[in-house]
Design an enzyme around this catalytic site. Structure first.
Site, short mmCIF file in Angstrom:
data_model
loop_
_atom_site.label_atom_id
_atom_site.label_comp_id
_atom_site.label_asym_id
_atom_site.label_seq_id
_atom_site.Cartn_x
_atom_site.Cartn_y
_atom_site.Cartn_z
N HIS A 1 0.84 -1.21 0.00
CA HIS A 1 0.00 0.00 0.00
C HIS A 1 0.88 1.26 0.00
O HIS A 1 0.62 2.22 -0.74
CB HIS A 1 -0.90 0.02 1.24
N LYS B 1 -15.50 -7.92 7.79
CA LYS B 1 -16.45 -8.21 8.87
C LYS B 1 -15.78 -8.17 10.24
O LYS B 1 -16.33 -7.67 11.20
CB LYS B 1 -17.08 -9.58 8.63
N SER C 1 -2.70 -7.91 3.04
CA SER C 1 -3.00 -7.73 4.48
C SER C 1 -3.38 -9.05 5.13
O SER C 1 -2.96 -9.35 6.26
CB SER C 1 -4.16 -6.75 4.65
#
Ligand code: PNS
Length: 159
Positions: A17, A41, A128
Site C-alpha cells: 500500500h 467483517k 493484508s
C-alpha cells in the site's frame, strides 16, 4: 490540481500500500487514502487505528491525506472532490475483481475513472490477510509492513 482517491480496507496497511501511495504522489497533486468502514467483517484494527497507522506510515510523504468513508465509493469520490480512483494490481488473480469493480463504479457514475498501478516486484505478493496469518503464526511478518504497523500488530496479537 489533480486528486486521486485510494480506497481499501487497509487492515493493516502494508508495504505494498505504501508503495502505491508513494508512486501516486509522483503523478497526482493530492493522494487521499480512504479507509472503508464496513469492508471487512472482523477487522483486526478499528477504523481509528487503521487511519492512525496509515498517517504514521505516510508521515514522510507530502500531500497525502487519510480519511474514512461509509457507503458507495462513487459518492466518496464526489465528497472528497477526487478526479480518479486508485487501485493496486499485484497479479492476474486481482484483475477480475478489480475490473468488475471499476466497471461497476463507472456504471454508477460515468465520470468515475479507475487507475491501476503495480507495486514493485518485492511487494507484489504482500496482502493484508497474509501478513495477519504470518503474524498469528509467529512468522517474520515485519518485513512486509511499515514500522508503526509492525509494532501495532505485535501489540494486538501478543499483548
Ligand atoms: O481493500 P479492499 O477490501 O479490496 O477494498 C475494497 C473496497 C473498500 C475498495 C470496496 O469494497 C468498496 O469500494 N467499498 C465501498 C462500497 C461500494 O462502493 N461498493 C460498490 C463498488 S465495488
Amino acid at each position: 490540481m489533480k486528486t486521486v482517491l485510494y480506497p481499501g480496507s487497509f487492515d493493516p496497511f502494508t508495504n505494498g500500500h505504501l508503495d502505491l501511495v508513494t508512486r501516486a504522489g509522483q503523478l497526482f497533486d493530492r493522494v487521499i487514502v480512504a479507509v472503508a468502514v464496513n469492508s471487512a467483517k472482523n477487522p483486526l484494527f478499528t477504523m481509528e487505528e487503521r487511519c492512525e497507522l496509515i498517517k504514521e506510515s505516510c508521515a514522510h510523504l507530502e500531500h497525502v491525506e487519510v480519511v474514512s468513508f461509509q457507503g458507495l465509493l462513487v459518492d466518496a469520490l464526489d465528497r472528497f472532490q477526487a478526479d480518479a480512483v486508485l487501485r493496486g494490481l499485484r497479479a492476474f488473480s486481482d484483475f477480475e475483481y478489480e475490473l468488475q469493480m471499476a466497471l461497476l463504479n463507472r456504471n454508477l457514475k460515468a465520470q468515475c475513472e479507475t487507475i491501476f498501478m503495480m507495486p514493485t516486484l518485492k511487494n507484489s505478493f504482500v496482502a493484508s490477510s497474509l501478513v495477519k496469518e504470518v503474524a498469528r503464526l509467529h512468522g517474520d511478518f515485519e518485513q512486509y509492513v511499515p514500522e508503526p504497523v509492525a509494532k501495532a500488530v505485535k501489540a494486538k496479537l501478543n499483548p
